[in-house]
Design an enzyme around this catalytic site. Sequence first.
Site, PDB file in Angstrom:
ATOM      1  CE  LYS A 185      14.537 109.873 105.961  1.00 20.54           C
ATOM      2  NZ  LYS A 185      14.574 108.408 106.082  1.00 20.54           N
ATOM      3  CG  ASN A 186      11.624 107.922 108.339  1.00 17.55           C
ATOM      4  OD1 ASN A 186      12.170 107.869 107.138  1.00 17.55           O
ATOM      5  ND2 ASN A 186      12.399 108.027 109.585  1.00 17.55           N
ATOM      6  CB  CYS A 192      22.652 101.370 104.822  1.00 19.63           C
ATOM      7  SG  CYS A 192      21.802 101.629 106.242  1.00 19.63           S
ATOM      8  NE  ARG A 230      18.239  99.875 108.491  1.00 23.08           N
ATOM      9  CZ  ARG A 230      18.067 101.013 107.885  1.00 23.08           C
ATOM     10  NH1 ARG A 230      18.992 101.798 107.600  1.00 23.08           N
ATOM     11  NH2 ARG A 230      16.799 101.704 107.884  1.00 23.08           N
ATOM     12  CG  ASP A 232      15.763 107.801 112.882  1.00 22.62           C
ATOM     13  OD1 ASP A 232      14.839 107.643 112.413  1.00 22.62           O
ATOM     14  OD2 ASP A 232      16.586 106.616 112.825  1.00 22.62           O
ATOM     15  NE  ARG A 280      19.072 108.679 101.936  1.00 20.09           N
ATOM     16  CZ  ARG A 280      18.944 107.306 102.231  1.00 20.09           C
ATOM     17  NH1 ARG A 280      20.148 106.942 102.603  1.00 20.09           N
ATOM     18  NH2 ARG A 280      18.019 106.787 102.310  1.00 20.09           N
TER      19      ARG A 280
END
Length: 427
Positions: free
Chosen positions: A22-23, A116, A121, A312, A406
């Site tokens: 994803k990143n 978030c 952030r 993460d 997500r």
Amino acid sequence: MDKIRINGGRPLQGSVKVSGAKNAALPLLAATILAPGTYTLHNVPDLRDTRTMLMLLQTLGASWERSGGSLRINTSELTGAEAPYEMVKTMRASVLVLGPLLTRAGCARVSLPGGCAIGARPINFHLRGFEQLGATTHLASGYVEARVEGELTGNSISFDIPSVTGTENVLMASVKAKGITIIRNAAKEPEVGNLIDMLTAMGAKIEGQDTDCLTVTGVNSLQATEATIIPDRIEAGTYAIAVGATGGELEITDCDPSHLPVLMEKLRSTGMSIEAKASSIIASCPVNVQGTSCPLQAVDITTMPFPGFPTDLQAQFMALMVQCKGTSIIHETIFENRFMHVAELQRLGAKISIDGATAIVNGIDRNKLIGAPIMATDLRASASLVVAGLVASGVTEISRIYHLERGYENMVDKLRRVGAAIEQFAG
Ligand code: EPZ
């Protein structure tokens, strides 16, 4: 709103295929704005976040079509330079269009992402980098507007903290800036390297890949290209942790073990067997004479920028430590509020206390976790709750699983194929 129901206590056994990262997909999708043309990106995961980024590109005038894991994206006609609040509020990585729009159109208007669940952030490093390249930025009614009169100009930029998307955004603003740009204290995550590979294929001149100092020589033009998204190291790490929690053995394929050096060492220190091959990891738990998984040993972790232990994977690792022998000290150094999963793990019987940025996990026996209704709060916390639910005896129901969708492609299906009693249902 969908929920996940897990009947825990079953070992995982079999093979899991890792999807594209994803990143990496998010910055590489944003990079298609840099030059007009048709791009082909391979191994793009089909996630809530990649779908959001594609909608954002469409808002800016791009068109795209998916064929399996590959996307063809046409950005020849850009009709806008604004990322609206409705989109950015669901995915803060939308800020990654700022750098490419500055390079392509000389202006950008992006809603401030806001905080978030895991922290404030801010994007001050991004904005200061753009200003050092000659742009002006200002905040108005919740939007950040960036603009440059004439060309962007190379400069020497130093980050206070090696920001991943900050490095990616400033890189994409510097590739056509006049002269040389040096980015010091740059992030070295593999996803940044994946972006550098794509930018280089487009004609950019970037030295220092995989180091904390990047030197960019501005070029006059860039061309659309073809690129492949690297495997998702966080997904791969999540499954290695999961099999440590449940017991059993998983072959985790289509991944790059070199992207998880510290996690693999930490899992070996618990007593797990971790075998790294060229593009797969075999993770297993030793079993005792009765054929049940031996209890693992608690270990301490401190989250750090790459190549350190990834923030993460902190929540998922905690779900493993919950049922290891001894006490694990987990120190979170990247985000200020990344323990939202603790209260939910405690509902399953976990013994965890928090002291500022440190969690102290007192391991209990694997069979002492009892299933209960729990709630996901952010992407990686939801993965942590799935790991715990796979272990807890009885039924665990997890709500708000849109967080999970997500960043994990087909997680329920992948886990069911290796023996988990897991289902998704409208709750
Ligand atoms: C990226 O976020 C990842 N997201 C995050 O993954 C990941 O947790 C994080 O890097 C750290 O590895 C994407 O790549 C899309 P940072 P990013 O800028 O770039 C502070 C997931 O679960 N900071 O490296 O936003 C910041 O507050 C997500 O997949 C500033 O103060 O993270 C944090 O404390 C979650 N000012 C630290 O730096 C800035 O301008 C590192 O953040 C930028 C960052």
